[in-house]
Design a protein around this motif. Structure first.
Motif, PDB file in Angstrom:
ATOM      1  N   ARG A  31     -22.973  33.821 -27.344  1.00  0.00           N
ATOM      2  CA  ARG A  31     -23.081  34.123 -28.770  1.00  0.00           C
ATOM      3  C   ARG A  31     -24.290  34.982 -29.104  1.00  0.00           C
ATOM      4  NH1 ARG A  31     -24.846  28.280 -31.387  1.00  0.00           N
ATOM      5  NH2 ARG A  31     -26.833  28.058 -30.270  1.00  0.00           N
ATOM      6  N   GLY A 122     -22.826  38.649 -27.868  1.00  0.00           N
ATOM      7  CA  GLY A 122     -22.365  38.689 -29.246  1.00  0.00           C
ATOM      8  C   GLY A 122     -20.983  38.112 -29.456  1.00  0.00           C
ATOM      9  N   HIS A 123     -20.590  37.163 -28.601  1.00  0.00           N
ATOM     10  CA  HIS A 123     -19.280  36.531 -28.717  1.00  0.00           C
ATOM     11  C   HIS A 123     -19.468  35.025 -28.945  1.00  0.00           C
ATOM     12  CE1 HIS A 123     -17.728  40.312 -27.200  1.00  0.00           C
ATOM     13  NE2 HIS A 123     -16.494  39.882 -27.383  1.00  0.00           N
ATOM     14  N   THR A 136     -15.950  34.465 -33.423  1.00  0.00           N
ATOM     15  CA  THR A 136     -16.273  34.641 -34.837  1.00  0.00           C
ATOM     16  C   THR A 136     -16.372  36.107 -35.235  1.00  0.00           C
ATOM     17  OG1 THR A 136     -18.653  34.456 -34.360  1.00  0.00           O
ATOM     18  CG2 THR A 136     -17.483  32.434 -34.952  1.00  0.00           C
ATOM     19  N   ASN A 137     -16.493  37.003 -34.254  1.00  0.00           N
ATOM     20  CA  ASN A 137     -16.527  38.437 -34.585  1.00  0.00           C
ATOM     21  C   ASN A 137     -15.131  39.018 -34.774  1.00  0.00           C
ATOM     22  OD1 ASN A 137     -15.506  38.662 -31.994  1.00  0.00           O
ATOM     23  ND2 ASN A 137     -17.342  39.593 -31.113  1.00  0.00           N
TER      24      ASN A 137
END
Length: 371
Positions: A31, A122-123, A136-137
């Motif tokens: 994340r 970023g996941h 969530t992206n």
């Protein structure tokens, strides 16, 4: 067969590395937006039979030895009045049974051992259904095996069990002294090269030298409630006043010891301690499993990171041994993991009870000097 690992901590990265060594691809979904997005915490002592075993299986033990601090095995145990109860200084040529290593350095070692595309930054995991991961992206990805390596507040865990972390009655305040050898050489000499530990009646102060010259100071308050931080009177928004209040909470302790609190900078972090039920298990479920804190969150007494690394390594070896039968590999891994980590969790809970007891210093002295 697609292996998806949720969480780029030590256990998840160890799994990805062991799979990579054995020619099996996996994707780690993390994340955080990058490896340097936040601090990774302090030092870890890696035990020869668990954490170091995992690094041997990962083909990284020599690179680990290059960043490990043997001197970090040093220990000083004191009473609140300053009485030195026990001191252990590690010879420079001593075996690396439990050397200290900076958590960030160890994480970077694991990250650097993987192909660049193995980690998707970023996941943040949102959920999974019908063989698809959802983030969530707004993106999604397929999987055949989902491994929850996403820590204490795992979002994968609910796919297997309703268990949730519960407060242990232990609250910690973390502080730190930067560049201690230059800013406070007297305190640096007092702490020594490794761990400095003072145990009182329901309280403790530990100071740990880090590889970057910072001494991290941990103030423990046992037998306290989950809302203790809001009732303790510690003004976390005002660092100077917070340090003064913390010193007040250690009234009666020798001034040399509380000087460690006064010397800390403005980073003051409350850390409530939670754990999962000791001996937690779940029925083996096709397509999903857990490792590390997601599976067996324990008190912070030296077992958690070691167990997570070994979880990752042993799951990777099980999958490599059964590349065409993931359910069999997961069942083998979980059977061993439940027994091993259940024993470690029981030992950790017993240590927590000792630390919370009125005569903790004498019990710990007996632990270090049996007989």
């Amino acid at each position: 067969m697609t292996i998806a690992i949720i969480g780029g901590g030590l256990g998840g990265l160890a799994l990805a590395r062991v799979l990579h060594v054995n020619g099996i691809d996996a994707v780690v979904y993390e994340r955080e937006p990058s490896r340097g997005a936040r601090g990774q915490g302090g030092m870890l002592d890696l035990h020869s039979g668990t954490g170091q075993r995992a690094l041997r299986e990962a083909g990284l033990i020599d690179r680990f030895h290059a960043i490990a601090r043997g001197a970090g095995q040093d220990l000083r145990l004191l009473e609140p009045d300053g009485t030195l109860l026990f001191q252990e200084d590690t010879p420079d040529d001593a075996p690396l049974e439990r050397p200290e290593v900076d958590r960030a350095d160890l994480r970077n070692l694991l990250l650097d051992s993987l192909p660049a595309q193995a980690v998707r930054w970023g996941h943040a995991f949102e959920g999974a259904d019908h063989g698809l991961l959802h983030f969530t992206n707004g993106s999604s990805a397929p999987y055949d095996l989902l491994v929850g390596a996403d820590g204490a507040n795992s979002k994968v865990r609910p796919l297997l069990t309703d268990a949730r972390p519960a407060h242990t009655g232990h609250n910690i305040v973390e502080l730190g002294i930067p560049d201690v050898d230059h800013t406070h050489p007297d305190l640096a000499a007092m702490v020594g090269r490794g761990n400095y530990w003072v145990l009182g009646n329901g309280q403790s102060l530990s100071a740990q030298r880090n590889g970057d010259g910072r001494v991290r100071v941990y103030l423990s308050f046992y037998n306290t409630t989950e809302d203790w931080f809001t009732t303790s009177g510690i003004p976390f928004g005002d660092p100077a006043a917070a340090r003064a209040r913390l010193i007040d909470l250690f009234t009666g302790w020798h001034s040399r010891i509380t000087a460690l609190i006064a010397a800390c900078d403005d980073t003051i972090l409350p850390r409530p301690i939670t754990t999962l039920p000791v001996g937690l298990t779940w029925p083996t479920t096709p397509g999903v499993t857990l490792l590390g804190d997601a599976a067996h969150l324990m008190p912070p007494v030296g077992q958690g990171a070691n167990m997570a690394l070994l979880d990752g390594a042993l799951l990777g070896l099980a999958l490599a041994a059964h590349p065409d039968d993931f359910p069999a590999a997961v069942e083998k891994y979980e059977r061993e993991m439940f027994e091993r980590t259940g024993a470690a969790a029981r030992q950790s809970a017993q240590m927590q009870e000792i630390l919370a007891s009125p005569d903790a210093s004498q019990k710990m002295l007996a632990f270090f000097q049996p007989g």
